[in-house]
Design an enzyme around this catalytic site. Structure first.
Site, short mmCIF file in Angstrom:
data_model
loop_
_atom_site.label_atom_id
_atom_site.label_comp_id
_atom_site.label_asym_id
_atom_site.label_seq_id
_atom_site.Cartn_x
_atom_site.Cartn_y
_atom_site.Cartn_z
N GLU A 35 -7.06 -0.83 15.37
CA GLU A 35 -7.66 -1.80 14.45
C GLU A 35 -6.68 -2.89 14.06
OE1 GLU A 35 -8.72 -2.15 9.76
OE2 GLU A 35 -8.73 -0.13 10.62
N ARG B 255 0.35 -6.28 12.73
CA ARG B 255 -0.30 -5.64 13.88
C ARG B 255 -0.49 -6.64 15.02
NH1 ARG B 255 -4.28 -0.66 12.15
NH2 ARG B 255 -2.81 0.31 10.71
N ARG C 32 1.77 1.32 10.26
CA ARG C 32 1.34 1.70 8.90
C ARG C 32 2.53 1.55 7.96
NH1 ARG C 32 -3.38 4.26 8.12
NH2 ARG C 32 -3.44 4.85 10.33
N ARG D 245 0.84 -1.20 0.00
CA ARG D 245 0.00 0.00 0.00
C ARG D 245 0.87 1.25 0.00
NH1 ARG D 245 -4.88 -1.75 4.21
NH2 ARG D 245 -5.35 -3.73 3.15
N SER E 59 -10.80 -5.81 9.82
CA SER E 59 -12.06 -5.27 9.34
C SER E 59 -12.78 -6.40 8.63
CB SER E 59 -11.84 -4.13 8.35
OG SER E 59 -12.07 -2.88 8.95
#
Length: 422
Positions: free
Chosen positions: A346, A388, A274, A259, A349
């Site tokens: 988070e 994470r 991130r 990403r 999801s």
């Protein structure tokens, strides 16, 4: 992609759904374009019918010795006019499809109203956040162990990359194996090893394109690096017609994800939260419409099970209309407790996309005994984000001497190792 027929049937409901997303009404412009396009289609069909009729009359006139020149002139004029009409109709179709493809999915009725993450609704909490005096963040722990280096990664690739070594590299691998074993052995997901490079059609099918082009990495010869295994896994049913007896299909994969993190300047600049490249175990389900709601709950449970087995405190929230992703009809976020940050972050999801992606992919099924097809429902969720989860293990299992206890569930994957030390 939205269903044009449903917009025609109930434009007010469509605009109301967009309003919940914070968007202005669109049905008027869409239906005006649709009406112009249909008028052109009708005119083209009428001209085509007249051309065919005139062509037959020409033959009859010639047999009867009548003057066919007026008919020949008419057919020639029609042949000249029809391509222009056809081109106009195609251009309107492209414009209409572009609008329909640019609008987000409509939220389900039970999705809470809201502007951003502050309006999300907590569903449940599991586990009690550990209180650690002087808790350190994962990057402090990893660097002190000598097994995590951002400087080494920066020399190789720049910012937002990490080098893990030794026992931390093995811990990352162990977490991925642990997650895959749970998803495949206990929740019936089929493990897949998919391509990491995909074509435009695949990225469009799951709605990464065209809206999120700047969030992706592209090769010089036109491939896209996957931002998540959702892209190749969901596209396994691209342009397919399945039998209803085959459903649901459940796929899982552990892949690197890439990403660009466009728009995240200044956010989580330190550490592994991130990254441009990270590992994730993804879950994708392909279902009939009547199955997707129950499958959404099941998928969320599969993700939560990983955290429960690792003894990591977490909470599950239902995202509000302003915080949901583009393709989602309804989303649960799972947030794990990080003592070093003193907050939940988070880690997964899980989204039900309804038939939104299936329409873009032309992915359908046929019920037993029926001729007509219906669009499938697609769901996706992280089961989990491996990096994470590594962060959460480091911070929740940190010891006063800087070592890290290995959660009992992971010890078989770590060769029996109980503690990671410098």
């Amino acid at each position: 992609m939205h269903d044009l027929r449903s917009i025609r049937d109930n434009p007010a409901a469509f605009d109301a759904g967009l309003a919940r997303r914070g968007l202005s009404a669109q049905s008027g412009d869409i239906l005006a374009l649709d009406q112009r396009r249909r008028a052109l289609q009708t005119e083209f069909q009428e001209l085509q019918a007249r051309r065919n009729e005139a062509s037959k009359l020409i033959g009859a006139y010639k047999k009867e010795g009548k003057d066919a020149q007026p008919l020949l002139d008419e057919v020639a004029a029609l042949k000249e006019k029809m391509p222009a009409l056809e081109q106009q109709e195609k251009e309107l179709g492209v414009e209409l499809d572009g609008i329909l493809a640019s609008l987000p999915n409509l939220p389900a009725d039970d999705v809470p109203e809201g502007k951003d993450e502050h309006d999300n609704v907590e569903i449940r909490r599991v586990g009690t956040p550990v209180e650690i005096a002087g808790a350190k963040q994962h990057f402090e722990l990893g660097e002190a162990l000598g097994l995590m280096s951002f400087d080494a990664a920066a020399k190789l690739s720049g910012a937002r990359f990490t080098v893990l070594r030794g026992k931390l590299a093995r811990l990352e691998r162990a977490l991925g194996d642990f997650m895959l074993d749970i998803q495949t052995n206990e929740f019936g997901f089929e493990e897949v090893s998919p391509p990491l490079l995909v074509k435009d059609d695949a990225a469009f099918g799951t709605a990464q394109l065209p809206k999120f082009t700047e969030d992706l990495f592209q090769t010089t010869n036109g491939f896209w690096l996957i931002p998540t295994a959702e892209v190749p896994l969901t596209n396994l049913v691209n342009d397919a017609i399945l039998d209803s007896d085959e459903l649901p299909l459940r796929f899982t994969a552990r892949t690197p994800c890439f990403r660009s993190e466009a728009g995240s300047a200044g956010r989580d600049t330190r550490g592994m939260i991130r990254q441009h490249q990270f590992y994730k175990v993804e879950m994708v389900s392909i279902t009939r419409p009547d199955q997707s709601q129950a499958e959404h709950e099941r998928m969320t449970d599969a993700a939560e099970t990983v955290l429960k087995r690792l003894g990591l405190p977490f909470r599950t929230v239902k995202l509000c209309t302003g915080d949901m992703g583009f393709s989602a009809q309804k989303t649960y976020d799972i947030e794990v407790w990080l003592p070093g940050q003193g907050m939940y972050r988070e880690i997964s999801s899980c989204s039900n996309c309804g038939d939104f992606q299936a329409r873009r992919m032309k992915a359908r099924f046929r019920a037993k005994g029926e001729k007509n097809t219906q669009f499938l429902h697609t769901l996706n969720g992280s089961g989990l984000a491996v990096g994470r989860c590594l962060i959460a293990v480091l911070e929740n299992y940190q010891q006063p001497d800087g070592s890290i206890l290995v959660p009992e569930a992971l010890r078989p994957y770590m060769g029996g190792l109980e503690r990671i030390t410098a």
